[in-house]
Design an enzyme around this catalytic site. Structure first.
Site, short mmCIF file in Angstrom:
data_model
loop_
_atom_site.label_atom_id
_atom_site.label_comp_id
_atom_site.label_asym_id
_atom_site.label_seq_id
_atom_site.Cartn_x
_atom_site.Cartn_y
_atom_site.Cartn_z
N ARG A 133 0.81 -1.23 0.00
CA ARG A 133 0.00 0.00 0.00
C ARG A 133 0.84 1.27 0.00
O ARG A 133 0.59 2.20 -0.77
CB ARG A 133 -0.92 0.05 1.25
CG ARG A 133 -2.22 -0.64 1.11
CD ARG A 133 -2.69 -1.15 2.45
NE ARG A 133 -1.76 -2.19 2.92
CZ ARG A 133 -1.84 -3.46 2.56
NH1 ARG A 133 -2.82 -3.86 1.83
NH2 ARG A 133 -0.94 -4.34 2.95
N THR A 134 1.81 1.33 0.89
CA THR A 134 2.54 2.59 1.05
C THR A 134 3.29 2.93 -0.24
O THR A 134 3.19 4.04 -0.76
CB THR A 134 3.50 2.51 2.24
OG1 THR A 134 2.76 2.10 3.39
CG2 THR A 134 4.15 3.85 2.53
N LYS B 289 26.70 -3.28 -1.54
CA LYS B 289 28.18 -3.15 -1.65
C LYS B 289 28.76 -2.50 -0.40
O LYS B 289 29.95 -2.20 -0.35
CB LYS B 289 28.53 -2.26 -2.86
CG LYS B 289 28.03 -2.78 -4.18
CD LYS B 289 28.41 -1.78 -5.27
CE LYS B 289 27.80 -2.15 -6.60
NZ LYS B 289 27.97 -1.07 -7.59
N ARG C 67 11.47 3.80 3.24
CA ARG C 67 11.09 2.76 4.21
C ARG C 67 12.35 1.97 4.54
O ARG C 67 13.09 1.56 3.65
CB ARG C 67 10.03 1.82 3.66
CG ARG C 67 9.82 0.63 4.61
CD ARG C 67 8.58 -0.13 4.34
NE ARG C 67 7.40 0.63 4.71
CZ ARG C 67 6.17 0.13 4.70
NH1 ARG C 67 5.97 -1.12 4.33
NH2 ARG C 67 5.14 0.86 5.05
N HIS D 84 5.43 5.62 11.55
CA HIS D 84 4.89 5.52 10.18
C HIS D 84 3.92 6.70 10.03
O HIS D 84 2.70 6.54 10.05
CB HIS D 84 4.18 4.17 10.01
CG HIS D 84 3.86 3.80 8.60
ND1 HIS D 84 3.93 4.70 7.55
CD2 HIS D 84 3.44 2.63 8.06
CE1 HIS D 84 3.58 4.07 6.43
NE2 HIS D 84 3.28 2.82 6.72
N1 ASP Z 1 1.69 -1.67 6.73
C1 ASP Z 1 1.90 -1.24 8.08
C2 ASP Z 1 3.38 -0.98 8.34
O1 ASP Z 1 4.15 -0.96 7.41
C3 ASP Z 1 1.30 -2.17 9.08
C4 ASP Z 1 1.93 -3.54 9.18
O2 ASP Z 1 2.83 -3.91 8.42
O3 ASP Z 1 1.49 -4.26 10.09
O4 ASP Z 1 3.74 -0.78 9.48
#
Ligand code: ASP
Length: 307
Positions: A50-51, A80, A101, A129
């Site tokens: 999703r993100t 590397k 991320r 997040h």
């Molecule tokens: N998608 C959310 C996160 O990246 C929730 C999860 O993974 O549980 O934290």
């Protein structure tokens, strides 16, 4: 000055309010030219559906372009031995914004300290997040808009692996610090989860103590007056080996104990903690919630990148 979003409270209540108002005006189906030729780099060292895709879609819907590095642990120069700081410093010369991320708590702060362009934390380990918290707040405000909640304030129950969930940390802290300014009054914030995993980390309890009624449950609590249930999956990738967690699913039977006005949220992905049988219940708002991710991320990118 460059604005970085490393934690949910990186935006002031006033600025977040503007972003959420803009999100309400975004069109998820049609593209526009609000940000022509702007480039957003997506640098993902950890798994994401999703993100990453909603940030990508958001940028393209605004008329911009993306540079994507997923599986960065394996396929970027990290393999590397390059440091995160060097990678981010370099990419900030190629893009107008970086969405990061990473598996380590604190990675977003480190990256922001060297980035020349706005850096958005898309999840750093078990830390924060922020954009998930923004879309969660947007979802709660939508429920207010439908007159589900009254001015008496809402009771929120976090259900699941509260100890390790970055979405719980970001949302709980944001609710107490920015909620009232955004029109969300809190009656109480409560936590329940299986064998010790339900208790949030110390900094969360500290931020909440004094700001609202705070309750930690060791057994499933009464649900008759809960307004928002926020379910999370066991964050198994962050558990120390040997630490076993027995999932307590939020079943349809439990959903039926909630008042009709309540909403059930989940940041997704779900596993066994939220059975599919709940999906048909009118209180199940988690897919609406994930749809909001696109609108909120469009609005955030636009606010950060408009000239
Ligand atoms: N998608 C959310 C996160 O990246 C929730 C999860 O993974 O549980 O934290």
């Amino acid at each position: 000055m460059v604005t970085h979003i490393t934690k949910a409270t990186s935006l002031s209540p006033e600025r977040l309010k503007q972003v959420l108002q803009s999100a309400g005006r975004m069109d998820a189906r049609n593209s526009c030219t609000m940000l022509p030729n702007r480039i957003v780099a997506l640098l993902f060292y950890e798994a994401s559906t999703r993100t990453r895709l909603s940030f990508e879609s958001a940028t393209k819907r605004l008329g911009g372009n993306t540079l994507t590095m997923s599986e960065a642990k394996q396929f970027s120069s990290a393999a590397k031995g390059e440091t995160l700081e060097d990678t981010v410093r370099v990419i900030s010369g190629y893009a107008d914004c970086i969405v990061l991320r990473h598996g380590s708590a604190g990675a977003a702060e480190r990256a922001a300290s060297v980035s020349q362009v706005p850096l958005i934390n898309a999840g750093d380990g078990n830390n924060e997040h922020p954009t998930q918290a923004y879309l969660d707040i947007f979802t709660i405000l939508k429920a207010y808009g439908q007159k589900r909640f009254t001015s008496e304030g809402i009771k929120i129950l976090f259900w699941g692996d509260n100890e390790n969930s970055r979405t719980v940390r970001s949302l709980a802290k944001l609710l107490v610090s920015h909620g009232p300014a955004l029109g969300i009054q809190i009656r109480s914030i409560e936590f329940f989860g299986p064998n010790g995993f339900g208790v949030p980390p110390g900094d969360v309890s500290e931020a909440l103590a004094g700001a609202c009624n705070l309750m930690l449950h060791t057994k499933p609590p009464r649900l008759e007056d809960v307004d928002v249930v926020y379910v999370t999956r066991p964050q198994r990738e962050r558990h120390q080996s040997g630490k076993k967690l027995e999932v307590v699913p939020f079943t349809l039977q439990l959903a039926h104990q909630l008042p009709r006005r309540a909403i059930i949220m989940h940041p997704l992905p779900r596993t066994d903690e939220l059975p599919m049988e709940v999906d048909g219940d009118p209180r199940a708002w988690y897919f609406t919630q994930s749809d909001h991710g696109l609108l909120v991320r469009m609005a955030l990118i636009w606010h950060l990148l408009q000239k």
